[in-house]
Design a protein around this motif. Structure first.
Motif, PDB file in Angstrom:
ATOM      1  N   LYS A  58      -6.362   7.240   2.547  1.00 12.60           N
ATOM      2  CA  LYS A  58      -6.275   6.478   1.301  1.00 12.60           C
ATOM      3  C   LYS A  58      -5.273   5.333   1.446  1.00 12.60           C
ATOM      4  N   TYR A  59      -4.178   5.595   2.171  1.00 10.97           N
ATOM      5  CA  TYR A  59      -3.161   4.563   2.408  1.00 10.97           C
ATOM      6  C   TYR A  59      -3.755   3.386   3.190  1.00 10.97           C
ATOM      7  N   PHE A  60      -4.471   3.678   4.277  1.00 11.07           N
ATOM      8  CA  PHE A  60      -5.047   2.597   5.077  1.00 11.07           C
ATOM      9  C   PHE A  60      -6.173   1.873   4.344  1.00 11.07           C
ATOM     10  N   ALA A  61      -6.914   2.568   3.516  1.00 12.22           N
ATOM     11  CA  ALA A  61      -7.950   1.910   2.716  1.00 12.22           C
ATOM     12  C   ALA A  61      -7.315   0.941   1.722  1.00 12.22           C
TER      13      ALA A  61
ATOM     14  N   PRO B 155      -3.679  12.883  -2.812  1.00 16.85           N
ATOM     15  CA  PRO B 155      -4.624  13.753  -2.103  1.00 16.85           C
ATOM     16  C   PRO B 155      -3.941  15.042  -1.644  1.00 16.85           C
ATOM     17  N   PRO B 156      -4.703  16.117  -1.511  1.00 17.84           N
ATOM     18  CA  PRO B 156      -4.100  17.409  -1.171  1.00 17.84           C
ATOM     19  C   PRO B 156      -3.627  17.520   0.282  1.00 17.84           C
ATOM     20  N   THR B 157      -4.211  16.751   1.200  1.00 20.26           N
ATOM     21  CA  THR B 157      -3.825  16.877   2.600  1.00 20.26           C
ATOM     22  C   THR B 157      -3.252  15.565   3.120  1.00 20.26           C
ATOM     23  N   LEU B 158      -2.496  15.657   4.187  1.00 19.02           N
ATOM     24  CA  LEU B 158      -1.896  14.472   4.807  1.00 19.02           C
ATOM     25  C   LEU B 158      -2.968  13.546   5.366  1.00 19.02           C
ATOM     26  N   LYS B 159      -4.027  14.131   5.911  1.00 13.80           N
ATOM     27  CA  LYS B 159      -5.122  13.336   6.472  1.00 13.80           C
ATOM     28  C   LYS B 159      -5.762  12.458   5.397  1.00 13.80           C
ATOM     29  N   GLU B 160      -5.999  13.014   4.232  1.00 12.70           N
ATOM     30  CA  GLU B 160      -6.584  12.247   3.131  1.00 12.70           C
ATOM     31  C   GLU B 160      -5.600  11.216   2.596  1.00 12.70           C
ATOM     32  N   PHE B 161      -4.326  11.560   2.575  1.00  9.75           N
ATOM     33  CA  PHE B 161      -3.303  10.619   2.118  1.00  9.75           C
ATOM     34  C   PHE B 161      -3.246   9.396   3.033  1.00  9.75           C
ATOM     35  N   VAL B 162      -3.270   9.627   4.335  1.00 12.72           N
ATOM     36  CA  VAL B 162      -3.220   8.522   5.299  1.00 12.72           C
ATOM     37  C   VAL B 162      -4.493   7.677   5.203  1.00 12.72           C
TER      38      VAL B 162
ATOM     39  N   ALA C   7       0.836  -1.208   0.000  1.00 10.74           N
ATOM     40  CA  ALA C   7       0.000   0.000   0.000  1.00 10.74           C
ATOM     41  C   ALA C   7       0.866   1.252   0.000  1.00 10.74           C
ATOM     42  N   ALA C   8       1.999   1.195   0.689  1.00 10.48           N
ATOM     43  CA  ALA C   8       2.911   2.346   0.685  1.00 10.48           C
ATOM     44  C   ALA C   8       3.459   2.589  -0.719  1.00 10.48           C
ATOM     45  N   ILE C   9       3.852   1.520  -1.383  1.00 13.07           N
ATOM     46  CA  ILE C   9       4.351   1.656  -2.752  1.00 13.07           C
ATOM     47  C   ILE C   9       3.252   2.210  -3.658  1.00 13.07           C
ATOM     48  N   TRP C  10       2.051   1.641  -3.534  1.00  9.21           N
ATOM     49  CA  TRP C  10       0.917   2.072  -4.348  1.00  9.21           C
ATOM     50  C   TRP C  10       0.604   3.547  -4.091  1.00  9.21           C
ATOM     51  N   SER C  11       0.648   3.988  -2.842  1.00  7.45           N
ATOM     52  CA  SER C  11       0.323   5.372  -2.506  1.00  7.45           C
ATOM     53  C   SER C  11       1.363   6.358  -3.032  1.00  7.45           C
ATOM     54  N   PHE C  12       2.632   5.979  -2.991  1.00  2.00           N
ATOM     55  CA  PHE C  12       3.665   6.894  -3.455  1.00  2.00           C
ATOM     56  C   PHE C  12       3.760   6.941  -4.982  1.00  2.00           C
ATOM     57  N   LEU C  13       3.329   5.892  -5.659  1.00  2.00           N
ATOM     58  CA  LEU C  13       3.343   5.883  -7.123  1.00  2.00           C
ATOM     59  C   LEU C  13       2.061   6.441  -7.726  1.00  2.00           C
TER      60      LEU C  13
END
Length: 71
Positions: free
Chosen positions: A38-41, A29-36, A18-24
């Motif tokens: 999306k990462y956990f989802a 997402p515009p905010t860190l909260k949304e990024f986290v 998921a970390a690889i998928w999120s960074f690629l």
């Protein structure tokens, strides 16, 4: 290897993938909260897929010989 060990390894693998998928991802997402979020989802989706595969193979290896017809 116990099934719980396989689940723990699957959890770590899903978090890593998921970390690889999120960074690629091209649409971050515009905010860190949304990024986290999306990462956990993504990690949860990958974990469920990995556990379905692990559970299937565990069932085959445990119950497989009893499912074969006696010859």
């Amino acid at each position: 290897m116990s099934l719980y060990s396989a689940y723990a390894i699957g959890l770590l693998a899903s978090l890593f993938l998921a970390a690889i998928w999120s960074f690629l991802d091209k649409q971050k997402p515009p905010t860190l909260k949304e990024f986290v979020a999306k990462y956990f989802a993504r990690a949860l989706v990958l974990f469920v897929i990995i556990m379905i595969i692990v559970g299937f193979f565990a069932l085959i290896f445990v119950a497989g010989p009893s499912l074969l017809p006696a010859s």
